[in-house]
Scaffold this motif. Structure first.
Motif, PDB file in Angstrom:
ATOM      1  N   LEU A  40       0.826  -1.208   0.000  1.00 45.40           N
ATOM      2  CA  LEU A  40       0.000   0.000   0.000  1.00 45.40           C
ATOM      3  C   LEU A  40       0.863   1.262   0.000  1.00 45.40           C
ATOM      4  O   LEU A  40       0.547   2.239  -0.686  1.00 45.40           O
ATOM      5  N   LEU A  41       1.959   1.235   0.756  1.00 49.02           N
ATOM      6  CA  LEU A  41       2.870   2.385   0.764  1.00 49.02           C
ATOM      7  C   LEU A  41       3.484   2.605  -0.618  1.00 49.02           C
ATOM      8  O   LEU A  41       3.641   3.751  -1.062  1.00 49.02           O
ATOM      9  N   LEU A  42       3.831   1.518  -1.292  1.00 48.07           N
ATOM     10  CA  LEU A  42       4.389   1.651  -2.644  1.00 48.07           C
ATOM     11  C   LEU A  42       3.364   2.263  -3.600  1.00 48.07           C
ATOM     12  O   LEU A  42       3.702   3.123  -4.421  1.00 48.07           O
ATOM     13  N   LEU A  43       2.113   1.827  -3.474  1.00 46.92           N
ATOM     14  CA  LEU A  43       1.049   2.389  -4.322  1.00 46.92           C
ATOM     15  C   LEU A  43       0.862   3.876  -4.054  1.00 46.92           C
ATOM     16  O   LEU A  43       0.717   4.680  -4.987  1.00 46.92           O
ATOM     17  N   VAL A  44       0.869   4.242  -2.770  1.00 47.10           N
ATOM     18  CA  VAL A  44       0.721   5.658  -2.409  1.00 47.10           C
ATOM     19  C   VAL A  44       1.931   6.447  -2.893  1.00 47.10           C
ATOM     20  O   VAL A  44       1.797   7.593  -3.347  1.00 47.10           O
ATOM     21  N   ASN A  45       3.117   5.840  -2.820  1.00 46.61           N
ATOM     22  CA  ASN A  45       4.316   6.509  -3.333  1.00 46.61           C
ATOM     23  C   ASN A  45       4.186   6.814  -4.818  1.00 46.61           C
ATOM     24  O   ASN A  45       4.543   7.907  -5.275  1.00 46.61           O
ATOM     25  N   LEU A  46       3.694   5.860  -5.579  1.00 46.36           N
ATOM     26  CA  LEU A  46       3.504   6.081  -7.020  1.00 46.36           C
ATOM     27  C   LEU A  46       2.509   7.210  -7.263  1.00 46.36           C
ATOM     28  O   LEU A  46       2.713   8.076  -8.122  1.00 46.36           O
ATOM     29  N   LEU A  47       1.419   7.202  -6.485  1.00 47.76           N
ATOM     30  CA  LEU A  47       0.419   8.271  -6.602  1.00 47.76           C
ATOM     31  C   LEU A  47       1.039   9.626  -6.297  1.00 47.76           C
ATOM     32  O   LEU A  47       0.855  10.601  -7.034  1.00 47.76           O
ATOM     33  N   LEU A  48       1.808   9.694  -5.196  1.00 44.82           N
ATOM     34  CA  LEU A  48       2.380  10.971  -4.771  1.00 44.82           C
ATOM     35  C   LEU A  48       3.456  11.465  -5.730  1.00 44.82           C
ATOM     36  O   LEU A  48       3.625  12.673  -5.910  1.00 44.82           O
ATOM     37  N   LEU A  49       4.202  10.537  -6.340  1.00 48.31           N
ATOM     38  CA  LEU A  49       5.213  10.956  -7.312  1.00 48.31           C
ATOM     39  C   LEU A  49       4.563  11.661  -8.498  1.00 48.31           C
ATOM     40  O   LEU A  49       5.088  12.659  -9.004  1.00 48.31           O
ATOM     41  N   VAL A  50       3.419  11.145  -8.929  1.00 52.48           N
ATOM     42  CA  VAL A  50       2.690  11.788 -10.027  1.00 52.48           C
ATOM     43  C   VAL A  50       2.093  13.110  -9.569  1.00 52.48           C
ATOM     44  O   VAL A  50       2.227  14.150 -10.243  1.00 52.48           O
ATOM     45  N   VAL A  51       1.441  13.093  -8.394  1.00 54.49           N
ATOM     46  CA  VAL A  51       0.821  14.307  -7.852  1.00 54.49           C
ATOM     47  C   VAL A  51       1.872  15.391  -7.615  1.00 54.49           C
ATOM     48  O   VAL A  51       1.653  16.577  -7.915  1.00 54.49           O
ATOM     49  N   GLY A  52       3.046  14.978  -7.097  1.00 52.92           N
ATOM     50  CA  GLY A  52       4.105  15.944  -6.804  1.00 52.92           C
ATOM     51  C   GLY A  52       4.650  16.646  -8.025  1.00 52.92           C
ATOM     52  O   GLY A  52       5.260  17.712  -7.922  1.00 52.92           O
ATOM     53  N   MET A  53       4.451  16.052  -9.204  1.00 59.45           N
ATOM     54  CA  MET A  53       4.925  16.687 -10.443  1.00 59.45           C
ATOM     55  C   MET A  53       4.030  17.833 -10.888  1.00 59.45           C
ATOM     56  O   MET A  53       4.466  18.707 -11.635  1.00 59.45           O
ATOM     57  N   VAL A  54       2.773  17.806 -10.448  1.00 63.80           N
ATOM     58  CA  VAL A  54       1.823  18.809 -10.957  1.00 63.80           C
ATOM     59  C   VAL A  54       1.194  19.671  -9.862  1.00 63.80           C
ATOM     60  O   VAL A  54       0.538  20.662 -10.166  1.00 63.80           O
ATOM     61  N   LEU A  55       1.390  19.300  -8.585  1.00 62.80           N
ATOM     62  CA  LEU A  55       0.801  20.067  -7.500  1.00 62.80           C
ATOM     63  C   LEU A  55       1.867  20.557  -6.541  1.00 62.80           C
ATOM     64  O   LEU A  55       2.834  19.844  -6.242  1.00 62.80           O
ATOM     65  N   GLU A  56       1.706  21.759  -6.032  1.00 64.92           N
ATOM     66  CA  GLU A  56       2.570  22.286  -4.977  1.00 64.92           C
ATOM     67  C   GLU A  56       2.417  21.407  -3.734  1.00 64.92           C
ATOM     68  O   GLU A  56       1.339  20.894  -3.450  1.00 64.92           O
ATOM     69  N   SER A  57       3.526  21.198  -2.997  1.00 63.67           N
ATOM     70  CA  SER A  57       3.568  20.177  -1.945  1.00 63.67           C
ATOM     71  C   SER A  57       2.535  20.388  -0.845  1.00 63.67           C
ATOM     72  O   SER A  57       1.876  19.437  -0.409  1.00 63.67           O
ATOM     73  N   ILE A  58       2.365  21.618  -0.373  1.00 70.70           N
ATOM     74  CA  ILE A  58       1.416  21.857   0.713  1.00 70.70           C
ATOM     75  C   ILE A  58      -0.010  21.593   0.236  1.00 70.70           C
ATOM     76  O   ILE A  58      -0.814  20.979   0.950  1.00 70.70           O
ATOM     77  N   ALA A  59      -0.328  22.016  -0.985  1.00 68.22           N
ATOM     78  CA  ALA A  59      -1.657  21.733  -1.537  1.00 68.22           C
ATOM     79  C   ALA A  59      -1.871  20.232  -1.672  1.00 68.22           C
ATOM     80  O   ALA A  59      -2.958  19.715  -1.378  1.00 68.22           O
ATOM     81  N   ALA A  60      -0.834  19.510  -2.094  1.00 66.62           N
ATOM     82  CA  ALA A  60      -0.945  18.058  -2.239  1.00 66.62           C
ATOM     83  C   ALA A  60      -1.201  17.390  -0.888  1.00 66.62           C
ATOM     84  O   ALA A  60      -2.008  16.456  -0.790  1.00 66.62           O
ATOM     85  N   ILE A  61      -0.523  17.852   0.148  1.00 66.98           N
ATOM     86  CA  ILE A  61      -0.742  17.307   1.489  1.00 66.98           C
ATOM     87  C   ILE A  61      -2.190  17.519   1.910  1.00 66.98           C
ATOM     88  O   ILE A  61      -2.867  16.604   2.392  1.00 66.98           O
ATOM     89  N   LEU A  62      -2.681  18.723   1.712  1.00 69.03           N
ATOM     90  CA  LEU A  62      -4.029  19.072   2.171  1.00 69.03           C
ATOM     91  C   LEU A  62      -5.115  18.340   1.395  1.00 69.03           C
ATOM     92  O   LEU A  62      -6.187  18.056   1.941  1.00 69.03           O
ATOM     93  N   ILE A  63      -4.848  18.015   0.142  1.00 67.61           N
ATOM     94  CA  ILE A  63      -5.857  17.341  -0.680  1.00 67.61           C
ATOM     95  C   ILE A  63      -5.779  15.818  -0.525  1.00 67.61           C
ATOM     96  O   ILE A  63      -6.796  15.146  -0.330  1.00 67.61           O
ATOM     97  N   ILE A  64      -4.565  15.266  -0.610  1.00 63.23           N
ATOM     98  CA  ILE A  64      -4.406  13.810  -0.680  1.00 63.23           C
ATOM     99  C   ILE A  64      -4.406  13.145   0.700  1.00 63.23           C
ATOM    100  O   ILE A  64      -4.957  12.056   0.865  1.00 63.23           O
ATOM    101  N   ALA A  65      -3.793  13.794   1.693  1.00 66.74           N
ATOM    102  CA  ALA A  65      -3.663  13.151   3.011  1.00 66.74           C
ATOM    103  C   ALA A  65      -5.013  12.730   3.610  1.00 66.74           C
ATOM    104  O   ALA A  65      -5.140  11.601   4.102  1.00 66.74           O
ATOM    105  N   PRO A  66      -6.042  13.596   3.598  1.00 64.92           N
ATOM    106  CA  PRO A  66      -7.323  13.160   4.177  1.00 64.92           C
ATOM    107  C   PRO A  66      -7.964  11.994   3.426  1.00 64.92           C
ATOM    108  O   PRO A  66      -8.803  11.286   3.987  1.00 64.92           O
ATOM    109  N   ILE A  67      -7.564  11.795   2.171  1.00 70.04           N
ATOM    110  CA  ILE A  67      -8.147  10.717   1.372  1.00 70.04           C
ATOM    111  C   ILE A  67      -7.475   9.376   1.657  1.00 70.04           C
ATOM    112  O   ILE A  67      -8.139   8.359   1.868  1.00 70.04           O
ATOM    113  N   VAL A  68      -6.125   9.348   1.675  1.00 70.01           N
ATOM    114  CA  VAL A  68      -5.420   8.061   1.768  1.00 70.01           C
ATOM    115  C   VAL A  68      -5.013   7.681   3.190  1.00 70.01           C
ATOM    116  O   VAL A  68      -4.870   6.491   3.491  1.00 70.01           O
TER     117      VAL A  68
END
Length: 425
Positions: free
Chosen positions: A314-342
């Protein structure tokens, strides 16, 4: 509803709207279109800012700005140069170690680059290093800042994921040291393969003692900060306030290089940086509320748990998701959007909240090194006055130790959990 939200968000981003505006505008349009209560916009935005840990954010930004204004970074850089000596690739190794030391004050990668980047790159290029190599190691070393306490992204993650901010900050210490070790090994290998220059400094015990005496008050800053957290005397907000007070004392009474004008400029920079961060926090809270209303976190959790019940997978899957998200979203915005979901799904699967927090932040900090939204790339491009494509070429080799660190932290929970459990039990 969620599809409309994400579509509007993506369109506004493509059109060039700032992240915070895209988050807020897409949320507002969906709320109005689906007849949801409009007062939620203000309520959720204000409630998101009603968080004690978030008070530490402007204080840490101010402390880093004050220390930078008084010029202590130069003293620390010179001291570490003397201590490392004239080994091959010495200045590159110094850049990594200085980033580790300064990370105990700044709490942000961009702050490290702003304070140290020009010094690091000028020192390396002045001794014959290629400019893209100097830029690459400067960016990679700045990744240590958001992992080692204090860390603004970790504080924000803790407030979103309902994790102890103190424990999560302490959890970042060993992973930060691990990143430092891997980066130094990489530089040592490159130095041997490509015959990197030796430093021109002439170290002596007298010079080291003299520079250590000058640097001692500045070096006490991270000791005070981390000691306060480890002892339990201070929480993140209190220790941030103490750090600001200490910076003012040594700036006016010890170094005597801090002026009222410099303090005013630091305050102005702090207000601008804090406003930008908190604007994202408030609009992301509304965005996350709309997703929650449409049961996106629950659906995402069910999807993840349906794929595997193994925490590492599951951590590997989330890592893959975050690597993609990190390419297009600013880090703080990504934390605020993705963290409550996963986060809820991974906690339910047995992933330790402290490990997940460090993996989450480290992954997104690597995103600062990847185009098209890699802010560290653009920051170094400005500091070094070189095109972004050259900066990208320089940073590519240093993605190896960073990804290796991410893999080890993901595979070995104790790297993140051992120290906080030991000290906070």
């Amino acid at each position: 509803m969620s599809l409309v939200l994400l579509l509007v968000f993506a369109v506004t981003l493509v059109l060039g709207a700032p992240i915070a505006v895209s988050l807020g505008l897409s949320s507002a349009l969906v709320i109005v279109a689906y007849g949801l209560p409009v007062n939620v916009l203000a309520q959720r935005a204000v409630n998101a800012l009603d968080s004690t840990p978030l008070l530490a954010v402007p204080l840490f930004i101010l402390a880093a700005s004050l220390l930078n204004a008084m010029g202590v970074t130069t003293h620390i850089f010179d001291l570490v140069r003397l201590m490392v000596g004239r080994i091959r690739g010495a200045v590159a190794q110094v850049s990594i170690l200085v980033s580790l030391i300064f990370s105990g004050v700044s709490g942000a990668a961009l702050a490290d680059i702003g304070a140290l980047g020009k010094i690091q790159i000028d020192q390396m290029t002045g001794q014959g290093y290629k400019k893209n190599f100097a830029a690459g190691i400067t960016i990679a070393a700045a990744t240590i800042g958001p992992i080692f306490p204090p860390s603004i992204p970790i504080i924000i993650y803790a407030s979103v994921a309902n994790v102890s901010a103190v424990q999560l900050l302490i959890a970042g210490i060993i992973p930060a040291l691990l990143i430092t070790f891997f980066l130094m090994v990489q530089v040592a290998i490159i130095a041997r393969l490509y015959d990197l220059p030796r430093d021109t400094v002439s170290p002596s015990m007298r010079a080291v003692v003299k520079k250590a005496f000058v640097s001692f008050p500045a070096l006490l800053t991270p000791v005070l900060l981390i000691g306060g957290l480890l002892s339990g005397w201070f929480g993140p907000t209190e220790v941030a306030g103490v750090t600001v007070a200490y910076a003012l004392v040594i700036g006016f009474a010890v170094y005597r290089t801090l002026t009222l004008r410099a303090v005013w400029e630091s305050l102005r920079e702090t207000v601008e940086a804090t406003a930008s961060i908190l604007f994202i926090v408030s609009t992301a809270a509304v965005f996350a509320w709309v997703l929650t209303l449409d049961r996106v976190p629950a659906k995402a959790g069910a999807l993840l748990l349906g794929l595997s019940d193994d925490p590492f997978v599951l951590l590997l899957l989330v890592n893959l998701l975050l690597l993609v998200v990190g390419m297009v979203l600013e880090s703080i915005a990504a934390i605020l959007i993705i963290a409550p979901i996963v986060a809820p799904a991974l906690h339910a699967a047995g992933v330790d909240p402290l490990q997940l927090g460090i993996v989450f932040v480290l992954n997104l900090m690597i995103g600062l090194l990847t185009p098209p939204i890699g802010m560290s790339l653009y920051m170094v491009s400005i500091v070094a006055k070189m095109p972004v494509h050259a900066v990208i070429r320089g940073v590519l080799p240093f993605l190896i130790p960073l990804f290796l660190s991410l893999l080890v932290v993901s595979a070995v929970p104790a790297i993140s959990t051992w120290l906080p459990r030991l000290l906070m039990q």
